[in-house]
Design a protein around this motif. Structure first.
Motif, PDB file in Angstrom:
ATOM      1  N   TRP A  22       0.822  -1.214   0.000  1.00 51.55           N
ATOM      2  CA  TRP A  22       0.000   0.000   0.000  1.00 51.55           C
ATOM      3  C   TRP A  22       0.853   1.261   0.000  1.00 51.55           C
ATOM      4  CZ3 TRP A  22       0.499   3.656   3.710  1.00 51.55           C
ATOM      5  CH2 TRP A  22       1.065   3.292   4.939  1.00 51.55           C
ATOM      6  N   SER A  23       1.969   1.255   0.737  1.00 55.30           N
ATOM      7  CA  SER A  23       2.814   2.449   0.782  1.00 55.30           C
ATOM      8  C   SER A  23       3.611   2.617  -0.507  1.00 55.30           C
ATOM      9  CB  SER A  23       3.746   2.410   1.997  1.00 55.30           C
ATOM     10  OG  SER A  23       4.605   1.282   1.952  1.00 55.30           O
ATOM     11  N   ARG A  24       4.007   1.506  -1.117  1.00 53.69           N
ATOM     12  CA  ARG A  24       4.681   1.606  -2.408  1.00 53.69           C
ATOM     13  C   ARG A  24       3.749   2.208  -3.447  1.00 53.69           C
ATOM     14  NH1 ARG A  24       6.600  -3.513  -0.743  1.00 53.69           N
ATOM     15  NH2 ARG A  24       5.073  -4.617  -2.061  1.00 53.69           N
ATOM     16  N   ARG A  25       2.476   1.782  -3.423  1.00 52.27           N
ATOM     17  CA  ARG A  25       1.504   2.329  -4.367  1.00 52.27           C
ATOM     18  C   ARG A  25       1.232   3.805  -4.088  1.00 52.27           C
ATOM     19  NH1 ARG A  25      -3.376   0.295  -3.693  1.00 52.27           N
ATOM     20  NH2 ARG A  25      -2.958  -1.130  -1.965  1.00 52.27           N
ATOM     21  N   LEU A  26       1.256   4.175  -2.823  1.00 56.41           N
ATOM     22  CA  LEU A  26       0.944   5.535  -2.428  1.00 56.41           C
ATOM     23  C   LEU A  26       1.956   6.547  -2.962  1.00 56.41           C
ATOM     24  CD1 LEU A  26      -1.236   6.919  -0.615  1.00 56.41           C
ATOM     25  CD2 LEU A  26       0.447   6.818   1.246  1.00 56.41           C
ATOM     26  N   VAL A  27       3.234   6.155  -3.049  1.00 55.86           N
ATOM     27  CA  VAL A  27       4.289   7.096  -3.458  1.00 55.86           C
ATOM     28  C   VAL A  27       4.804   6.810  -4.877  1.00 55.86           C
ATOM     29  CG1 VAL A  27       4.990   7.460  -1.079  1.00 55.86           C
ATOM     30  CG2 VAL A  27       6.158   5.710  -2.437  1.00 55.86           C
ATOM     31  N   ARG A  28       4.117   5.937  -5.590  1.00 55.95           N
ATOM     32  CA  ARG A  28       4.578   5.570  -6.937  1.00 55.95           C
ATOM     33  C   ARG A  28       4.580   6.790  -7.848  1.00 55.95           C
ATOM     34  NH1 ARG A  28       2.153   0.203  -8.041  1.00 55.95           N
ATOM     35  NH2 ARG A  28       3.962  -0.403  -6.751  1.00 55.95           N
ATOM     36  N   GLU A  29       5.684   7.011  -8.543  1.00 55.74           N
ATOM     37  CA  GLU A  29       5.851   8.212  -9.361  1.00 55.74           C
ATOM     38  C   GLU A  29       5.185   8.103 -10.732  1.00 55.74           C
ATOM     39  OE1 GLU A  29       9.968   9.451  -9.536  1.00 55.74           O
ATOM     40  OE2 GLU A  29      10.337   8.550  -7.573  1.00 55.74           O
ATOM     41  N   THR A  30       5.168   6.932 -11.306  1.00 59.62           N
ATOM     42  CA  THR A  30       4.527   6.734 -12.609  1.00 59.62           C
ATOM     43  C   THR A  30       3.574   5.558 -12.526  1.00 59.62           C
ATOM     44  OG1 THR A  30       6.379   5.342 -13.364  1.00 59.62           O
ATOM     45  CG2 THR A  30       6.446   7.677 -13.948  1.00 59.62           C
ATOM     46  N   THR A  31       2.495   5.649 -13.276  1.00 64.08           N
ATOM     47  CA  THR A  31       1.472   4.611 -13.265  1.00 64.08           C
ATOM     48  C   THR A  31       1.143   4.205 -14.692  1.00 64.08           C
ATOM     49  OG1 THR A  31       0.511   5.545 -11.245  1.00 64.08           O
ATOM     50  CG2 THR A  31      -0.849   3.998 -12.496  1.00 64.08           C
ATOM     51  N   LEU A  32       1.074   2.915 -14.922  1.00 59.90           N
ATOM     52  CA  LEU A  32       0.710   2.365 -16.223  1.00 59.90           C
ATOM     53  C   LEU A  32      -0.717   1.846 -16.160  1.00 59.90           C
ATOM     54  CD1 LEU A  32       1.819   1.446 -19.090  1.00 59.90           C
ATOM     55  CD2 LEU A  32       2.245  -0.770 -17.999  1.00 59.90           C
ATOM     56  N   THR A  33      -1.552   2.254 -17.122  1.00 56.28           N
ATOM     57  CA  THR A  33      -2.935   1.791 -17.198  1.00 56.28           C
ATOM     58  C   THR A  33      -3.240   1.351 -18.628  1.00 56.28           C
ATOM     59  OG1 THR A  33      -3.995   3.858 -17.881  1.00 56.28           O
ATOM     60  CG2 THR A  33      -3.489   3.610 -15.527  1.00 56.28           C
ATOM     61  N   PRO A  34      -4.339   0.636 -18.855  1.00 56.43           N
ATOM     62  CA  PRO A  34      -4.705   0.282 -20.225  1.00 56.43           C
ATOM     63  C   PRO A  34      -4.870   1.493 -21.142  1.00 56.43           C
ATOM     64  CG  PRO A  34      -5.926  -1.084 -18.692  1.00 56.43           C
ATOM     65  CD  PRO A  34      -5.217  -0.049 -17.869  1.00 56.43           C
ATOM     66  N   SER A  35      -5.203   2.646 -20.575  1.00 55.40           N
ATOM     67  CA  SER A  35      -5.371   3.852 -21.383  1.00 55.40           C
ATOM     68  C   SER A  35      -4.061   4.342 -21.987  1.00 55.40           C
ATOM     69  CB  SER A  35      -5.994   4.974 -20.538  1.00 55.40           C
ATOM     70  OG  SER A  35      -7.313   4.636 -20.155  1.00 55.40           O
ATOM     71  N   ASP A  36      -2.932   3.815 -21.517  1.00 54.23           N
ATOM     72  CA  ASP A  36      -1.628   4.198 -22.051  1.00 54.23           C
ATOM     73  C   ASP A  36      -1.210   3.345 -23.240  1.00 54.23           C
ATOM     74  OD1 ASP A  36      -1.088   6.152 -20.008  1.00 54.23           O
ATOM     75  OD2 ASP A  36      -0.691   4.492 -18.636  1.00 54.23           O
ATOM     76  N   LEU A  37      -2.042   2.393 -23.660  1.00 54.08           N
ATOM     77  CA  LEU A  37      -1.626   1.395 -24.633  1.00 54.08           C
ATOM     78  C   LEU A  37      -2.322   1.575 -25.983  1.00 54.08           C
ATOM     79  CD1 LEU A  37      -1.856  -1.725 -22.277  1.00 54.08           C
ATOM     80  CD2 LEU A  37       0.157  -0.285 -22.727  1.00 54.08           C
ATOM     81  N   ILE A  38      -1.557   1.389 -27.040  1.00 51.44           N
ATOM     82  CA  ILE A  38      -2.098   1.265 -28.395  1.00 51.44           C
ATOM     83  C   ILE A  38      -1.738  -0.128 -28.878  1.00 51.44           C
ATOM     84  CG2 ILE A  38      -1.971   2.100 -30.777  1.00 51.44           C
ATOM     85  CD1 ILE A  38      -1.309   4.860 -29.711  1.00 51.44           C
ATOM     86  N   TRP A  39      -2.736  -0.879 -29.256  1.00 52.53           N
ATOM     87  CA  TRP A  39      -2.560  -2.280 -29.649  1.00 52.53           C
ATOM     88  C   TRP A  39      -2.075  -2.355 -31.090  1.00 52.53           C
ATOM     89  CZ3 TRP A  39      -7.152  -6.257 -28.932  1.00 52.53           C
ATOM     90  CH2 TRP A  39      -6.724  -7.540 -29.311  1.00 52.53           C
ATOM     91  N   SER A  40      -0.868  -2.883 -31.281  1.00 55.24           N
ATOM     92  CA  SER A  40      -0.304  -3.072 -32.614  1.00 55.24           C
ATOM     93  C   SER A  40      -0.793  -4.406 -33.173  1.00 55.24           C
ATOM     94  CB  SER A  40       1.221  -3.055 -32.542  1.00 55.24           C
ATOM     95  OG  SER A  40       1.795  -3.197 -33.817  1.00 55.24           O
ATOM     96  N   MET A  41      -1.385  -4.362 -34.370  1.00 53.04           N
ATOM     97  CA  MET A  41      -2.101  -5.521 -34.905  1.00 53.04           C
ATOM     98  C   MET A  41      -1.861  -5.665 -36.411  1.00 53.04           C
ATOM     99  SD  MET A  41      -6.240  -5.984 -34.680  1.00 53.04           S
ATOM    100  CE  MET A  41      -6.206  -5.695 -32.911  1.00 53.04           C
TER     101      MET A  41
END
Length: 335
Positions: A22-41
């Motif tokens: 929980w504390s690691r998540r609390l101070v995490r500087e960058t976050t990756l989500t599905p919204s950051d992705l473009i699917w190469s197909m």
């Protein structure tokens, strides 16, 4: 950024904030989500799905399967799909004429995907290499890639893709002046809303090999009298990348891209710092294949390596990543 002076140990114990999830998540500087992705197909003209031997887990998809994939992307929260064509070698020629076919596989795939999931953005590659019998991104004249006649063909291709419903044009050819030509053509045809994500800093890299296998031009790039190094960037250069990006922005690019990804994180950082433009990185086929090969041999943890590599782009400042891992990563991130 200035780092505040730290009190000496033991007043400062940097491990304190690392001690729990929980504390690691609390101070995490960058976050990756599905919204950051473009699917190469990759889309092909046949039926069903065809595995790509050099990219375990990647398949060429039929038009119908692409439509299903668009629905999957929507459900996973992936905002955009980038499509690339696999064309029957018998249909290729020196001029890449099939690139401007309004009933070609790319146009049909775009229409099918937009019908199935209109909420998902579709990005189309603007380049001739999947369609030429010599495998180059442009027209060959007198032993060289002719810049200006190539641009004319790229404009024809881009307008066909836009009329089919493409949301983002992504010129990957590296011809001088192609962004300005595309923007002018879009404006004159009434496509003011169509975006351009330029392959602004695309390097002559060794990491593209599996992609050329995926689109069926794996051995063709060495056959023409020209050399891709005459239009793609020298891997030794960084300032040149900034000049390329600056020109594409001035010519009307809405977003810019650095390709490949992990070997060029320094370029991503420089572009972001210099221009403050929406900046993307392409985790290319060779990067994908290396992770999968190492994982298959038990040398690395596959899932951790996928997310760690994608997180590196965000840490470097990229707004998003074009990647073949998109659906797998989105599932892991949503778990």
């Amino acid at each position: 950024m200035t780092v505040a002076p730290l009190a000496p140990y033991p007043a400062t114990r940097l491990r304190r904030v690392r001690q729990a999830d929980w504390s690691r998540r609390l101070v995490r500087e960058t976050t990756l989500t599905p919204s950051d992705l473009i699917w190469s197909m990759v889309v092909h003209e046949g039926e069903g799905r065809v595995p790509v031997a050099s990219m375990p887990g990647v398949e060429r998809l039929s038009v119908a399967e692409c439509a299903k994939a668009a629905v999957e992307a929507r459900d996973l929260g992936i905002p955009c799909i980038a499509i690339f064509p696999y064309i029957d070698g018998a249909k290729k020629d020196a001029t890449g004429a099939m690139a401007a076919d309004p009933d070609g596989v790319i146009s049909r795939a775009v229409r099918a995907m937009k019908d199935a999931a209109p909420e998902v953005g579709i990005m189309c590659d603007v380049a001739l290499d999947p369609f030429t019998d010599h495998g180059h991104d442009g027209l060959i004249k007198d032993g060289d890639i002719d810049n200006d006649s190539t641009i004319e063909k790229l404009v024809e291709q881009a307008l066909v893709q836009t009329r089919a419903g493409c949301d983002i044009l992504a010129p990957s050819d590296m011809m001088d002046g192609r962004v300005a030509a595309l923007r002018s053509a879009l404006e004159s045809e009434g496509f003011q809303k169509t975006m351009i994500m330029s392959y602004a800093a695309k390097y002559a890299s060794a990491f593209y090999g599996p992609y050329r296998d995926a689109i069926g031009s794996g051995k063709l790039g060495t056959l023409g009298p020209a050399d891709k190094k005459t239009y793609q960037q020298d891997p030794a250069n960084t300032d040149e990348a900034l000049r390329e990006v600056a020109l594409d922005i001035a010519e009307g690019a809405d977003m810019v891209m650095v390709k490949p990804g992990l070997p060029y994180l320094d370029i991503v950082r420089r572009v972001v710092d210099e221009f403050a433009m929406p900046t993307f990185a392409f985790q290319v086929s060779g990067e994908y294949a290396m992770i999968m090969a190492a994982a298959a041999n038990g040398w690395i943890d596959e899932q951790r390596a996928i997310l760690e590599s994608l997180g590196a782009f965000k840490r470097a400042g990229a707004d998003g990543v074009i990647t073949y891992f998109a659906p797998r990563a989105a599932r892991m991130l949503g778990a």
